[in-house]
Scaffold this motif. Structure first.
Motif, PDB file in Angstrom:
ATOM      1  N   ALA A   1      35.458  59.823  69.315  1.00 23.86           N
ATOM      2  CA  ALA A   1      35.173  60.912  70.171  1.00 23.86           C
ATOM      3  C   ALA A   1      36.078  61.629  70.991  1.00 23.86           C
ATOM      4  CB  ALA A   1      33.786  60.395  70.918  1.00 23.86           C
ATOM      5  N   GLN A   2      36.876  60.661  71.950  1.00 18.77           N
ATOM      6  CA  GLN A   2      37.733  61.047  72.952  1.00 18.77           C
ATOM      7  C   GLN A   2      39.150  61.397  72.324  1.00 18.77           C
ATOM      8  OE1 GLN A   2      36.219  61.274  75.692  1.00 18.77           O
ATOM      9  NE2 GLN A   2      34.459  60.864  74.997  1.00 18.77           N
ATOM     10  N   GLY A   3      39.195  61.473  71.081  1.00 20.61           N
ATOM     11  CA  GLY A   3      40.542  61.862  70.637  1.00 20.61           C
ATOM     12  C   GLY A   3      40.349  62.881  69.387  1.00 20.61           C
ATOM     13  N   CYS A   4      40.555  62.532  68.220  1.00 25.43           N
ATOM     14  CA  CYS A   4      40.716  63.427  67.129  1.00 25.43           C
ATOM     15  C   CYS A   4      39.458  63.916  66.564  1.00 25.43           C
ATOM     16  CB  CYS A   4      41.793  63.132  66.055  1.00 25.43           C
ATOM     17  SG  CYS A   4      41.041  61.575  65.199  1.00 25.43           S
ATOM     18  N   ARG A   5      38.424  63.173  67.249  1.00 26.11           N
ATOM     19  CA  ARG A   5      36.974  63.550  66.591  1.00 26.11           C
ATOM     20  C   ARG A   5      36.814  63.149  65.124  1.00 26.11           C
ATOM     21  NH1 ARG A   5      34.251  68.635  69.277  1.00 26.11           N
ATOM     22  NH2 ARG A   5      35.651  68.955  71.133  1.00 26.11           N
ATOM     23  N   SER A   6      37.683  62.279  64.600  1.00 27.51           N
ATOM     24  CA  SER A   6      37.420  61.702  63.138  1.00 27.51           C
ATOM     25  C   SER A   6      36.482  60.526  62.954  1.00 27.51           C
ATOM     26  CB  SER A   6      38.640  61.410  62.584  1.00 27.51           C
ATOM     27  OG  SER A   6      39.535  62.488  62.585  1.00 27.51           O
ATOM     28  N   TRP A   7      35.818  60.649  61.989  1.00 23.54           N
ATOM     29  CA  TRP A   7      35.136  59.317  61.593  1.00 23.54           C
ATOM     30  C   TRP A   7      36.041  58.444  60.737  1.00 23.54           C
ATOM     31  CZ3 TRP A   7      30.540  57.392  63.282  1.00 23.54           C
ATOM     32  CH2 TRP A   7      29.811  58.266  63.816  1.00 23.54           C
ATOM     33  N   LEU A   8      36.199  57.152  61.286  1.00 20.55           N
ATOM     34  CA  LEU A   8      36.869  55.999  60.447  1.00 20.55           C
ATOM     35  C   LEU A   8      36.236  55.127  60.044  1.00 20.55           C
ATOM     36  CD1 LEU A   8      39.563  55.686  63.434  1.00 20.55           C
ATOM     37  CD2 LEU A   8      39.577  57.259  61.936  1.00 20.55           C
ATOM     38  N   THR A   9      36.846  54.526  58.946  1.00 24.84           N
ATOM     39  CA  THR A   9      36.260  53.365  58.351  1.00 24.84           C
ATOM     40  C   THR A   9      37.369  52.107  58.744  1.00 24.84           C
ATOM     41  OG1 THR A   9      35.565  54.705  56.399  1.00 24.84           O
ATOM     42  CG2 THR A   9      35.701  52.224  56.173  1.00 24.84           C
ATOM     43  N   VAL A  10      36.722  51.311  59.493  1.00 26.89           N
ATOM     44  CA  VAL A  10      37.522  50.106  59.969  1.00 26.89           C
ATOM     45  C   VAL A  10      37.005  48.915  59.402  1.00 26.89           C
ATOM     46  CG1 VAL A  10      38.325  48.901  62.320  1.00 26.89           C
ATOM     47  CG2 VAL A  10      38.202  51.389  62.210  1.00 26.89           C
ATOM     48  N   GLU A  11      37.998  48.131  59.042  1.00 22.74           N
ATOM     49  CA  GLU A  11      37.883  46.716  58.622  1.00 22.74           C
ATOM     50  C   GLU A  11      38.098  45.712  59.817  1.00 22.74           C
ATOM     51  OE1 GLU A  11      37.617  43.669  54.787  1.00 22.74           O
ATOM     52  OE2 GLU A  11      39.422  45.181  55.149  1.00 22.74           O
ATOM     53  N   ARG A  12      37.312  44.888  60.197  1.00 20.90           N
ATOM     54  CA  ARG A  12      37.541  44.182  61.425  1.00 20.90           C
ATOM     55  C   ARG A  12      36.965  42.832  61.347  1.00 20.90           C
ATOM     56  NH1 ARG A  12      34.346  43.800  66.276  1.00 20.90           N
ATOM     57  NH2 ARG A  12      32.772  44.606  65.117  1.00 20.90           N
ATOM     58  N   ASN A  13      37.557  41.873  61.867  1.00 17.42           N
ATOM     59  CA  ASN A  13      36.939  40.354  61.917  1.00 17.42           C
ATOM     60  C   ASN A  13      36.290  40.163  63.159  1.00 17.42           C
ATOM     61  OD1 ASN A  13      36.577  37.694  62.117  1.00 17.42           O
ATOM     62  ND2 ASN A  13      38.512  37.276  61.117  1.00 17.42           N
ATOM     63  N   THR A  14      34.753  40.173  62.858  1.00 21.82           N
ATOM     64  CA  THR A  14      33.764  40.057  63.785  1.00 21.82           C
ATOM     65  C   THR A  14      34.192  38.574  64.648  1.00 21.82           C
ATOM     66  OG1 THR A  14      32.014  39.015  62.284  1.00 21.82           O
ATOM     67  CG2 THR A  14      32.182  41.390  62.719  1.00 21.82           C
ATOM     68  N   ARG A  15      34.790  37.738  64.053  1.00 14.81           N
ATOM     69  CA  ARG A  15      34.902  36.443  64.836  1.00 14.81           C
ATOM     70  C   ARG A  15      35.805  36.645  65.836  1.00 14.81           C
ATOM     71  NH1 ARG A  15      33.113  31.735  62.711  1.00 14.81           N
ATOM     72  NH2 ARG A  15      32.305  31.590  60.547  1.00 14.81           N
ATOM     73  N   THR A  16      37.206  37.389  65.541  1.00 14.92           N
ATOM     74  CA  THR A  16      38.178  37.454  66.486  1.00 14.92           C
ATOM     75  C   THR A  16      38.470  38.709  67.092  1.00 14.92           C
ATOM     76  OG1 THR A  16      39.466  38.051  64.513  1.00 14.92           O
ATOM     77  CG2 THR A  16      39.215  35.504  64.855  1.00 14.92           C
ATOM     78  N   HIS A  17      37.649  39.717  66.705  1.00 17.02           N
ATOM     79  CA  HIS A  17      38.058  41.115  66.778  1.00 17.02           C
ATOM     80  C   HIS A  17      39.565  41.742  66.340  1.00 17.02           C
ATOM     81  CE1 HIS A  17      35.086  40.778  70.320  1.00 17.02           C
ATOM     82  NE2 HIS A  17      34.455  40.850  69.450  1.00 17.02           N
ATOM     83  N   GLU A  18      39.935  40.982  65.432  1.00 17.38           N
ATOM     84  CA  GLU A  18      41.335  41.547  64.799  1.00 17.38           C
ATOM     85  C   GLU A  18      40.981  42.429  63.845  1.00 17.38           C
ATOM     86  OE1 GLU A  18      44.911  39.760  61.877  1.00 17.38           O
ATOM     87  OE2 GLU A  18      42.857  38.477  62.162  1.00 17.38           O
ATOM     88  N   ILE A  19      41.708  43.725  63.873  1.00 15.26           N
ATOM     89  CA  ILE A  19      41.528  44.721  63.081  1.00 15.26           C
ATOM     90  C   ILE A  19      42.459  44.502  61.859  1.00 15.26           C
ATOM     91  CG2 ILE A  19      41.718  47.330  62.905  1.00 15.26           C
ATOM     92  CD1 ILE A  19      39.887  46.379  65.382  1.00 15.26           C
ATOM     93  N   LEU A  20      41.736  44.624  60.856  1.00 15.50           N
ATOM     94  CA  LEU A  20      42.517  44.390  59.450  1.00 15.50           C
ATOM     95  C   LEU A  20      42.884  45.801  58.672  1.00 15.50           C
ATOM     96  CD1 LEU A  20      39.961  41.838  58.327  1.00 15.50           C
ATOM     97  CD2 LEU A  20      41.942  41.335  59.244  1.00 15.50           C
ATOM     98  N   SER A  21      42.414  46.880  59.047  1.00 14.60           N
ATOM     99  CA  SER A  21      42.804  48.014  58.482  1.00 14.60           C
ATOM    100  C   SER A  21      41.709  49.287  58.936  1.00 14.60           C
ATOM    101  CB  SER A  21      42.339  48.315  56.779  1.00 14.60           C
ATOM    102  OG  SER A  21      41.116  48.214  56.737  1.00 14.60           O
ATOM    103  N   ALA A  22      42.437  50.563  59.175  1.00 16.00           N
ATOM    104  CA  ALA A  22      41.591  51.599  59.488  1.00 16.00           C
ATOM    105  C   ALA A  22      41.940  52.834  58.543  1.00 16.00           C
ATOM    106  CB  ALA A  22      41.795  51.934  60.873  1.00 16.00           C
ATOM    107  N   SER A  23      41.103  53.702  58.234  1.00 19.71           N
ATOM    108  CA  SER A  23      41.385  54.906  57.390  1.00 19.71           C
ATOM    109  C   SER A  23      40.377  56.071  57.707  1.00 19.71           C
ATOM    110  CB  SER A  23      41.457  54.591  55.918  1.00 19.71           C
ATOM    111  OG  SER A  23      40.037  54.180  55.637  1.00 19.71           O
ATOM    112  N   LEU A  24      40.553  57.020  57.418  1.00 13.24           N
ATOM    113  CA  LEU A  24      39.644  58.067  57.464  1.00 13.24           C
ATOM    114  C   LEU A  24      38.438  58.045  56.750  1.00 13.24           C
ATOM    115  CD1 LEU A  24      41.956  61.401  57.819  1.00 13.24           C
ATOM    116  CD2 LEU A  24      40.677  60.182  59.734  1.00 13.24           C
ATOM    117  N   ALA A  25      37.521  58.129  57.149  1.00 11.59           N
ATOM    118  CA  ALA A  25      36.206  57.894  56.489  1.00 11.59           C
ATOM    119  C   ALA A  25      35.804  58.975  55.397  1.00 11.59           C
ATOM    120  CB  ALA A  25      34.907  57.701  57.395  1.00 11.59           C
TER     121      ALA A  25
END
Ligand SMILES: Cc1cc2nc3c(=O)[nH]c(=O)nc-3n(C[C@H](O)[C@H](O)[C@H](O)COP(=O)(O)OP(=O)(O)OC[C@H]3O[C@@H](n4cnc5c(N)ncnc54)[C@H](O)[C@@H]3O)c2cc1C
Ligand SMILES: [Zn+2]
Lengths: 88, 415
Positions: free
Chosen positions: A59-83
């Motif tokens: 919202a506060q940047g390019c206003r793109s929707w992203l699909t993010v893969e994230r580990n909910t145990r560690t908050h580590e981001i595994l990947s992010a791409s345009l949705a």
């Protein structure tokens, strides 16, 4: 937590809005089992402890929707791409 | 009597080497009539099952230590200022149970009815709070609508003239307040243990044995335990545990943080909440200012949150109570919230015979501990829901009977 936006690079969490689970596919409203399929889609979640595919809005940047893969145990981001293009 | 001035003096003089454990650290037996998973609400359920319904052959299993879950991580606020018919009688039952809990358990749980004051900052919000107060009074719950000067008399240190969010008044529930959270866990554990309940720590449930649609027992890190009935109350982990029985739930797990300042002299009379943001604060008997706000907003099992929410909570605090800026933060922590799709809990049987579920407490389940335990015990013992908990059905999402106290729909991170 920082999210790697494909356009803007690594940005602070506070710039993003969360929508949630990106694995649920919107059911066909004309299918005979549409009522139960929509119940499933709207309310039930896998809610995994571990890798989770989810939608974020920059919202506060390019206003793109992203699909993010994230580990909910560690908050580590595994990947992010345009949705766009692979929204279900 | 285990605790007295005399025993305190004796133990002080002998180096505190002779205190006895408060409850038995039981090892699991091979079989029970009822196995309860989760040592939060589960402890309360086991106590009421033993005391009110005459069951004795019961175990409470927890994967960690007693008090290590949300029952020992919350900001200790108790209240029954709800709006919807499905909620008010239940939370009021809980309040009535709090009011006699210390006598009931013979344990000092420090129930302190110092009042819960919700501030309002606009005409529309006053109308909404008046409506809530009226709904409460219709159900026999105490509620008072205070105007600005009455609030000022109670809490002169608030920022009444904030340019954007001036304080116009507040909704006060005098019977609300705080309860020492750890003592609630310990008090229930001791009282249940004294009645014969096995309170088993370090025993993680890793699976269910289900035969022909009926539950036979649980697989645990300490072996198989046979059970007539299995009751699940594992807030934050409900989806994971129920997935072991092949079920998916209308729940997401989110992290909620809380904070405490250094100890200060008495400053805040009760619980105060900011109506224009999400911020609530009270002062513990040790003097620490205990406060919190929103959940972080994304799925998490990490039991710790991120900085933007800390900043947001502190901004809310500074907007309503500028004197906070002089206090130093001592620590912050997080707990796993079972965020349900309508913001309300579930106390129900499941499609699997003998398997019962208590879940979805979002971030308001501490105040519910006595009533949740009591109603869960009622359901387990009699097979029918307690009248005050009838609305907390698991199938309500499918049938459309949601209890959406906040009115935001199926968006769990907004409840
Ligand atoms: C920071 C914070 C502030 C809060 N503030 C308030 C407040 O002011 N007022 C209020 O009313 N509520 C508050 N809450 C919410 C409240 O604490 C919870 O809703 C409530 O305690 C949930 O109760 P429970 O018994 O279901 O969960 P818990 O007390 O968490 O008990 C669940 C137990 O299940 C165990 N468990 C999980 N998986 C397994 C397994 N596989 N096998 C065995 N055991 C397992 C866990 O170890 C845990 O001890 C707050 C919560 C947090 C985190
Ligand atoms: Zn971007």
């Amino acid at each position: 937590m920082r999210l790697p936006c494909p356009f803007c690079g690594s940005r602070d969490l506070s710039e993003f809005t969360y929508l949630g689970d990106a694995t649920a596919a919107r059911p066909d409203p004309d299918a005979p089992d549409a009522a139960s399929a929509f119940f499933d889609y709207a309310y039930l979640r896998d809610n995994p402890a571990g890798p989770h595919r989810e939608y974020w809005y920059h919202a506060q940047g390019c206003r793109s929707w992203l699909t993010v893969e994230r580990n909910t145990r560690t908050h580590e981001i595994l990947s992010a791409s345009l949705a766009s293009g692979n929204v279900q | 009597m285990q605790f007295s001035a005399l025993s305190l003096a004796y133990n002080a003089l002998t180096g505190h080497r002779h205190w006895k454990p408060t409850w038995r650290d039981a090892a699991p037996k091979d079989a029970y009539d009822i196995v309860i998973i989760g040592g939060g609400h589960g402890l309360a359920a086991s106590y009421y099952l033993a005391k009110e319904f005459g069951f004795r052959n019961i175990a409470v299993l927890d994967k960690g230590w007693i008090g290590g879950g949300n029952i020992g991580r919350n900001t200790t606020i108790v209240r029954s200022n709800y709006l919807l018919p499905g909620n008010i009688p239940f939370y009021e039952l809980s309040m009535k149970l709090w009011e006699k809990l210390e006598d009931d358990l013979n344990y000092n749980t420090m129930v302190s009815q110092r009042g819960v004051l919700n501030l309002f900052h606009s005409d529309a919000q006053r109308d909404a709070y008046a409506r809530r107060g009226n709904a409460m009074r219709l159900e026999g719950v105490d509620a008072q609508l205070l105007h600005r000067e009455e609030v000022r008399a109670m809490a002169p240190f608030l920022n009444f003239d904030n340019g954007r969010f001036p304080i116009q008044g507040g909704l006060l529930q005098k019977r609300g307040g705080t309860v020492r959270h750890d003592a609630v866990a310990w008090g229930y554990a001791r009282a249940a243990s004294d009645l014969g309940v096995d309170v088993v720590q370090n025993c993680e449930v890793t699976g269910f044995r289900i035969d022909n649609g009926k539950v036979e027992g649980v697989e645990t890190s300490r072996g198989f335990i046979r059970a007539g009935k299995v009751a699940v109350a594992v807030a934050g982990n409900s989806s994971r545990v129920m997935s072991l029985a092949g079920m998916r739930l209308p729940i997401e797990t989110h992290v909620l943080q809380a904070f405490v300042s250094e100890g200060l002299k008495p400053a805040i009379p009760g619980v105060i909440t900011f109506g224009a943001g999400h911020f609530y604060i009270s002062q513990s008997d040790k003097g620490g200012l205990v406060f919190g706000g929103d959940i972080d907003g994304y799925n998490s099992y990490a039991q710790r949150g991120n900085l933007p929410v800390i900043e947001d909570v502190c901004e809310g605090g500074m907007a309503v109570m500028p004197m906070l800026g002089r206090a130093r933060l001592l620590r912050g922590w997080g707990g796993l919230m079972d965020m349900s799709m309508d913001g309300s809990p579930i106390i129900d049987r499941t499609p699997i015979d003998g398997l019962y579920l208590n879940a979805g407490w979002c971030y308001g389940g501490f105040k519910a501990t006595p009533a949740s335990g009591f109603c869960f015990a009622h359901l387990l013992a009699t097979g029918t829901p307690h009248p005050t908990a009838e609305a907390y059905r698991l199938d309500r999402f499918e049938t459309g009977h949601l209890i959406d106290e906040k009115g935001v729909g199926a968006q769990p991170n907004l409840h």
